[in-house]
Design a protein around this motif. Structure first.
Motif, PDB file in Angstrom:
ATOM      1  N   ARG A 445      -0.479   6.537   3.222  1.00 50.82           N
ATOM      2  CA  ARG A 445      -1.907   6.634   2.918  1.00 50.82           C
ATOM      3  C   ARG A 445      -2.255   8.117   2.815  1.00 50.82           C
ATOM      4  NH1 ARG A 445      -4.902   2.018   3.411  1.00 50.82           N
ATOM      5  NH2 ARG A 445      -3.952   0.279   4.561  1.00 50.82           N
ATOM      6  N   CYS A 446      -3.194   8.432   1.933  1.00 50.21           N
ATOM      7  CA  CYS A 446      -3.584   9.832   1.725  1.00 50.21           C
ATOM      8  C   CYS A 446      -5.065   9.997   2.045  1.00 50.21           C
ATOM      9  CB  CYS A 446      -3.313  10.251   0.278  1.00 50.21           C
ATOM     10  SG  CYS A 446      -1.595  10.036  -0.199  1.00 50.21           S
ATOM     11  N   TYR A 447      -5.391  11.085   2.680  1.00 47.05           N
ATOM     12  CA  TYR A 447      -6.771  11.363   3.074  1.00 47.05           C
ATOM     13  C   TYR A 447      -7.126  12.798   2.699  1.00 47.05           C
ATOM     14  CZ  TYR A 447      -5.907   7.304   6.093  1.00 47.05           C
ATOM     15  OH  TYR A 447      -5.564   6.073   6.573  1.00 47.05           O
ATOM     16  N   GLY A 463       1.734   7.521   7.496  1.00 45.49           N
ATOM     17  CA  GLY A 463       2.371   6.254   7.232  1.00 45.49           C
ATOM     18  C   GLY A 463       1.345   5.143   7.073  1.00 45.49           C
ATOM     19  N   GLU A 464       1.716   4.110   6.343  1.00 43.79           N
ATOM     20  CA  GLU A 464       0.798   3.003   6.063  1.00 43.79           C
ATOM     21  C   GLU A 464       0.206   2.420   7.327  1.00 43.79           C
ATOM     22  OE1 GLU A 464      -0.961  -0.300   3.751  1.00 43.79           O
ATOM     23  OE2 GLU A 464      -0.406   1.777   3.351  1.00 43.79           O
ATOM     24  N   ASN A 465       0.987   2.334   8.391  1.00 46.07           N
ATOM     25  CA  ASN A 465       0.529   1.674   9.623  1.00 46.07           C
ATOM     26  C   ASN A 465      -0.004   2.631  10.668  1.00 46.07           C
ATOM     27  OD1 ASN A 465       1.332  -0.907   8.632  1.00 46.07           O
ATOM     28  ND2 ASN A 465       3.466  -0.422   9.149  1.00 46.07           N
ATOM     29  N   GLU A 466      -0.038   3.915  10.351  1.00 43.13           N
ATOM     30  CA  GLU A 466      -0.605   4.877  11.285  1.00 43.13           C
ATOM     31  C   GLU A 466      -2.118   4.841  11.253  1.00 43.13           C
ATOM     32  OE1 GLU A 466       1.408   8.811  11.723  1.00 43.13           O
ATOM     33  OE2 GLU A 466       2.412   8.206   9.870  1.00 43.13           O
ATOM     34  N   PRO A 467      -2.790   5.140  12.368  1.00 42.80           N
ATOM     35  CA  PRO A 467      -4.258   5.128  12.367  1.00 42.80           C
ATOM     36  C   PRO A 467      -4.815   6.247  11.494  1.00 42.80           C
ATOM     37  CG  PRO A 467      -3.422   6.050  14.422  1.00 42.80           C
ATOM     38  CD  PRO A 467      -2.237   5.485  13.690  1.00 42.80           C
TER      39      PRO A 467
END
Length: 472
Positions: A445-447, A463-467
């Motif tokens: 995921r990118c923020y 990572g996809e599953n990281e908060p």
């Protein structure tokens, strides 16, 4: 990263809702050449090998990204997403395309593989993407593509093709916009110098995405709704010999209340006034009459949009005085001339002198607003020439930019890549002795993080599953 097209392929291309998605249809790619065959041969050979090994339905995740900002700069503008979505929403191999593949692939390929190709689409493909037109940076995935391994593999080349040039041109346009400043109009004039018709149309579209105001490309104007701009060339000016060639000299006033029976004489009368004006004495003498005839004829054809190319013979001694005579004659009838275009010479100097001439006329004859006549400049402009003009000082209001913009002369390609980062839930990475080519594994995921003042500070990946990041 927004879910730009998670269900994009669950729609049909026939104008009605799909059976499995219930969404309206999405039109196919703008360019009809963008088909499943617009790919490298090795995509189909890999698809066969996946199929032969029974791996074609494995769930794969690919990232599309680039490694380095173009033009030695510090940012990139993302372009091409819409065309990628159009492509996968209509992805289907036709029977004639499958027949061609039979003749191209090795004869050892089994018939059942071609039956498999006949049945595939992108209904099980998901695309997560940054919004098109966004400022983006290296290594951050512009698109994350998930789906059956063989199908997603077939998307690699067309996706990279659709994003590479689009992002490069949009970035080039944005850089020109930054140098020119927000107050100047930027016109894309590159069709005749672009790399073929496909490059020409794409350049017009993504120059507009990158901040240009209009294009000369009529096809792009029709397809994408981009504003069109254009006037005449030197050929039109040099095609005339004298005002005697003008047969129909009549023109109605702007409000239709008056008909001028001899516009040619009205223009000549204004030219005489300019020649005898005390404040203009010594600036010019006899002007080129063939040029005057061309300007007059063009004004008769386009009284509401009269913009003249004034450098065919001599800008200050002929082009500007002739233009002003025609513009003032039009003003008598309620029309306002659009301005002039300079296509050669010292653009800074000529624009300044032209502006002085216009203001002199405004003061001499009491013609309100004449001094603010629009000045457009062209002639192989690029970032460097725009910067040089700014440093010299100039009076140009609009720039027509072609070759250096659409060919991306300073850099040939962006260098997007499409890398496998996960398969069946297991991270994958590419290792290389060249550290810059090592890929970052796993679904991400990118923020973009913003400070309290509202300015972006940094892009991060997790990572996809990281908060997700938390506001503090």
């Amino acid at each position: 990263m927004a879910a730009a097209a998670a269900a994009a392929a669950a729609v049909t291309a026939n104008g009605g809702p799909s059976a499995n998605g219930g969404l309206p249809s999405i039109d196919g790619p703008t360019n009809p050449m963008v088909t499943p065959l617009l790919t490298d041969l090795y995509q189909f050979t890999m698809a066969y090998a996946y199929w032969k090994a029974g791996k074609h339905q494995d769930r794969a995740v690919f990232d599309l990204f680039f490694r380095k900002n173009p033009f030695g700069g510090e940012y990139t503008i993302f372009g091409g997403l819409e065309e990628c979505i159009r492509f996968i929403a209509n992805f289907k191999l036709r029977e004639d395309e499958i027949s061609f593949l039979r003749t191209t692939l090795p004869s050892t390929c089994e018939d059942a593989f071609f039956d498999y190709l006949r049945g595939i689409d992108c209904s099980d493909v998901e695309v997560y993407a940054i919004s098109e037109g966004s400022v983006v940076f290296p290594k951050i995935p512009l698109m994350r593509v998930e789906g059956p391994t063989a199908v997603v593999q077939l998307l690699e080349t067309p996706f990279v093709n659709l994003v590479n040039y689009a992002s490069l041109v949009a970035t080039n346009a944005a850089r020109h916009r930054f140098v020119a400043g927000r107050s100047k109009n930027l016109l894309e004039f590159g069709l005749r110098r672009a790399q073929g018709p496909d490059g020409g149309v794409s350049a017009s579209r993504y120059s507009y995405v990158g901040g240009f105001d209009a294009t000369s490309n009529v096809a792009a104007g029709r397809i994408f709704g981009i504003p069109l701009r254009g006037t005449h060339s030197h050929a039109f000016v040099s095609s005339f010999m004298s005002p005697d060639e003008i047969i129909d000299k009549t023109i109605c006033s702007c409000d239709g209340s008056v008909t001028c029976e001899d516009f040619v004489s009205r223009v000549q009368s204004w030219l005489n006034k300019l020649q005898w004006a005390e404040s203009l004495r010594g600036i010019f003498g006899e002007t080129n009459q063939s040029e005057l005839a061309a300007f007059t004829s063009y004004a008769l054809a386009f009284p509401t949009n009269f913009l003249a190319l004034v450098d065919t013979y001599d800008v200050m001694r002929s082009g500007i005085p002739n233009f002003c005579a025609v513009a003032l004659a039009l003003r008598d009838l309620g029309y306002k001339a659009a301005g002039i275009r300079l296509d050669s010479g010292d653009l800074a100097y000529l624009s300044i002198e032209a502006r002085k001439f216009f203001y002199t006329i405004e003061k001499e004859f009491g013609v309100t607003g004449f001094g603010k006549m629009t000045i457009t400049a062209s002639n192989d402009l690029n970032e460097e020439t725009l910067d040089a003009l700014n440093k010299q000082g100039h009076e140009v209001d609009a720039f027509g930019i072609g070759t250096y913009l659409v060919t991306c002369y300073a850099q040939a390609a962006l260098g997007c890549v499409f890398k496998l980062v996960e398969i069946n839930g297991q991270p994958r990475m590419k290792l290389s002795e060249d550290v810059s080519k090592v890929s970052i594994p796993c679904k991400k995921r990118c923020y973009r993080l913003y400070g309290r003042e509202g300015y972006p500070l940094v892009d991060i990946m997790s990572g996809e599953n990281e908060p997700p990041p938390k506001i503090k």
